[in-house]
Write a protein that holds these residues in place. Structure first.
Motif, PDB file in Angstrom:
ATOM      1  N   THR A  87       1.037  -1.206  -0.171  1.00 62.07           N
ATOM      2  CA  THR A  87      -0.044  -0.101  -0.043  1.00 62.07           C
ATOM      3  C   THR A  87       0.929   1.203   0.057  1.00 62.07           C
ATOM      4  O   THR A  87       1.704   1.280   0.683  1.00 62.07           O
ATOM      5  CB  THR A  87      -0.787   0.007   1.305  1.00 62.07           C
ATOM      6  N   MET A  88       0.360   2.170  -0.923  1.00 64.60           N
ATOM      7  CA  MET A  88       1.148   3.464  -0.781  1.00 64.60           C
ATOM      8  C   MET A  88       0.305   4.687  -0.410  1.00 64.60           C
ATOM      9  O   MET A  88      -0.704   4.518  -0.671  1.00 64.60           O
ATOM     10  CB  MET A  88       1.950   3.708  -1.984  1.00 64.60           C
ATOM     11  N   LYS A  89       0.786   5.570   0.392  1.00 61.64           N
ATOM     12  CA  LYS A  89       0.145   6.783   0.983  1.00 61.64           C
ATOM     13  C   LYS A  89       0.753   7.684  -0.002  1.00 61.64           C
ATOM     14  O   LYS A  89       2.009   7.942  -0.570  1.00 61.64           O
ATOM     15  CB  LYS A  89       0.611   7.151   2.198  1.00 61.64           C
ATOM     16  N   GLN A  90      -0.407   8.564  -0.672  1.00 60.18           N
ATOM     17  CA  GLN A  90       0.045   9.388  -1.658  1.00 60.18           C
ATOM     18  C   GLN A  90      -0.813  10.967  -0.922  1.00 60.18           C
ATOM     19  O   GLN A  90      -1.812  10.794  -0.499  1.00 60.18           O
ATOM     20  CB  GLN A  90      -0.293   9.216  -2.851  1.00 60.18           C
ATOM     21  N   ARG A  91       0.012  12.051  -1.121  1.00 61.95           N
ATOM     22  CA  ARG A  91      -0.667  13.427  -0.943  1.00 61.95           C
ATOM     23  C   ARG A  91      -0.317  14.241  -2.017  1.00 61.95           C
ATOM     24  O   ARG A  91       0.810  14.101  -2.680  1.00 61.95           O
ATOM     25  CB  ARG A  91       0.065  13.924   0.253  1.00 61.95           C
ATOM     26  N   ILE A  92      -1.177  15.195  -2.562  1.00 63.65           N
ATOM     27  CA  ILE A  92      -1.286  16.093  -3.512  1.00 63.65           C
ATOM     28  C   ILE A  92      -1.337  17.513  -2.583  1.00 63.65           C
ATOM     29  O   ILE A  92      -2.490  17.844  -1.935  1.00 63.65           O
ATOM     30  CB  ILE A  92      -2.116  16.216  -4.371  1.00 63.65           C
ATOM     31  N   LEU A  93       0.027  18.286  -2.715  1.00 57.78           N
ATOM     32  CA  LEU A  93      -0.198  19.579  -2.195  1.00 57.78           C
ATOM     33  C   LEU A  93       0.054  20.765  -3.122  1.00 57.78           C
ATOM     34  O   LEU A  93       0.563  20.462  -4.189  1.00 57.78           O
ATOM     35  CB  LEU A  93       1.095  19.689  -1.240  1.00 57.78           C
ATOM     36  N   ASN A  94      -0.683  21.927  -2.867  1.00 55.64           N
ATOM     37  CA  ASN A  94      -0.515  22.918  -3.685  1.00 55.64           C
ATOM     38  C   ASN A  94       0.923  23.629  -3.126  1.00 55.64           C
ATOM     39  O   ASN A  94       1.174  23.882  -2.147  1.00 55.64           O
ATOM     40  CB  ASN A  94      -1.724  23.866  -3.212  1.00 55.64           C
ATOM     41  N   ALA A  95       1.941  23.864  -4.347  1.00 57.48           N
ATOM     42  CA  ALA A  95       3.069  24.019  -3.951  1.00 57.48           C
ATOM     43  C   ALA A  95       3.380  25.350  -3.509  1.00 57.48           C
ATOM     44  O   ALA A  95       4.514  25.661  -3.015  1.00 57.48           O
ATOM     45  CB  ALA A  95       4.111  23.654  -5.200  1.00 57.48           C
ATOM     46  N   SER A  96       2.303  26.161  -3.780  1.00 56.09           N
ATOM     47  CA  SER A  96       2.463  27.845  -3.744  1.00 56.09           C
ATOM     48  C   SER A  96       2.256  27.919  -2.077  1.00 56.09           C
ATOM     49  O   SER A  96       2.770  28.952  -1.653  1.00 56.09           O
ATOM     50  CB  SER A  96       1.530  28.579  -4.194  1.00 56.09           C
ATOM     51  N   ASN A  97       1.314  27.271  -1.660  1.00 53.40           N
ATOM     52  CA  ASN A  97       1.004  27.703  -0.115  1.00 53.40           C
ATOM     53  C   ASN A  97       1.157  26.444   0.770  1.00 53.40           C
ATOM     54  O   ASN A  97       0.517  26.479   1.901  1.00 53.40           O
ATOM     55  CB  ASN A  97      -0.495  28.164  -0.232  1.00 53.40           C
ATOM     56  N   ASN A  98       1.349  25.256   0.142  1.00 51.99           N
ATOM     57  CA  ASN A  98       1.577  24.024   0.886  1.00 51.99           C
ATOM     58  C   ASN A  98       0.210  23.257   1.448  1.00 51.99           C
ATOM     59  O   ASN A  98       0.218  22.582   2.334  1.00 51.99           O
ATOM     60  CB  ASN A  98       2.579  23.992   1.990  1.00 51.99           C
ATOM     61  N   LYS A  99      -0.662  23.846   0.897  1.00 47.64           N
ATOM     62  CA  LYS A  99      -2.083  23.443   1.273  1.00 47.64           C
ATOM     63  C   LYS A  99      -2.229  21.846   0.797  1.00 47.64           C
ATOM     64  O   LYS A  99      -2.069  21.646  -0.283  1.00 47.64           O
ATOM     65  CB  LYS A  99      -3.185  24.262   0.896  1.00 47.64           C
ATOM     66  N   LEU A 100      -3.043  21.173   1.577  1.00 45.41           N
ATOM     67  CA  LEU A 100      -3.201  19.714   1.225  1.00 45.41           C
ATOM     68  C   LEU A 100      -4.493  19.704   0.358  1.00 45.41           C
ATOM     69  O   LEU A 100      -5.480  20.302   0.711  1.00 45.41           O
ATOM     70  CB  LEU A 100      -3.397  18.761   2.603  1.00 45.41           C
ATOM     71  N   VAL A 101      -4.203  19.140  -0.989  1.00 45.83           N
ATOM     72  CA  VAL A 101      -5.320  19.121  -1.833  1.00 45.83           C
ATOM     73  C   VAL A 101      -5.903  17.793  -1.662  1.00 45.83           C
ATOM     74  O   VAL A 101      -7.209  17.702  -1.810  1.00 45.83           O
ATOM     75  CB  VAL A 101      -4.891  19.506  -3.355  1.00 45.83           C
ATOM     76  N   VAL A 102      -5.338  16.803  -1.810  1.00 45.77           N
ATOM     77  CA  VAL A 102      -5.753  15.254  -1.793  1.00 45.77           C
ATOM     78  C   VAL A 102      -4.899  14.474  -0.892  1.00 45.77           C
ATOM     79  O   VAL A 102      -3.511  14.632  -0.762  1.00 45.77           O
ATOM     80  CB  VAL A 102      -5.708  14.803  -3.336  1.00 45.77           C
ATOM     81  N   GLU A 103      -5.648  13.286  -0.359  1.00 47.90           N
ATOM     82  CA  GLU A 103      -4.775  12.121   0.291  1.00 47.90           C
ATOM     83  C   GLU A 103      -5.412  10.924  -0.182  1.00 47.90           C
ATOM     84  O   GLU A 103      -6.459  10.969  -0.712  1.00 47.90           O
ATOM     85  CB  GLU A 103      -4.927  12.321   1.726  1.00 47.90           C
ATOM     86  N   ALA A 104      -4.505  10.098  -0.480  1.00 50.70           N
ATOM     87  CA  ALA A 104      -4.875   8.810  -1.190  1.00 50.70           C
ATOM     88  C   ALA A 104      -4.109   7.621  -0.667  1.00 50.70           C
ATOM     89  O   ALA A 104      -2.979   7.793  -0.175  1.00 50.70           O
ATOM     90  CB  ALA A 104      -4.770   8.623  -2.482  1.00 50.70           C
TER      91      ALA A 104
END
Length: 134
Positions: A87-104
């Protein structure tokens, strides 16, 4: 071990509401996993042995929207290892403000193309993955 890849949001990623369409996040996450496997250096060796990773489950939590021109950073790491799966944990962050967009969380099985079935992970890959689990 953690892999990172950046993706710039383009117009064709957007839906009618002008934010990234939910289906595009699957593609962004997949790009992150491919980049991670490139860095981890197991993909080519496994393919030569007739072994592939087959996705069997994806769980996505949408946390915030992303829009045109945003640069998103996809982070990928191993989180769990079983006899035949990872199982892999993934996160997508907005690089400009480091805000979490998606976790999977994405679960793969080790699949033999020859036997057309899930197989136990070869021991050398198991050891390499165990060392990389966070």
């Amino acid at each position: 071990m953690q892999g990172k890849v950046q993706i710039k949001v383009r117009g064709y990623h957007l839906d009618i509401f002008q934010h990234v369409n939910n289906a595009r996040y699957l593609e962004f996450l997949e790009e992150g996993r491919w980049a991670f496997f490139d860095e981890f250096n197991v993909g080519d060796d496994m393919l030569k042995q007739g072994i592939v990773w087959a996705v069997v489950n994806i769980n996505i939590d949408f946390k915030a929207e992303a829009g045109f021109g945003d640069v998103l950073e996809v982070e990928t790491q191993f989180s769990k290892l079983s006899n035949r799966s990872i199982t892999m944990k993934q996160r997508i962050l907005n690089a400009s403000n480091n805000k979490l967009v998606v976790e999977a969380d994405v679960t793969y099985v080790c699949f033999s193309k020859e036997h057309q079935a899930a197989i136990p992970l070869p021991e050398d890959y198991r050891q390499k993955i165990e060392q990389a689990i966070v």
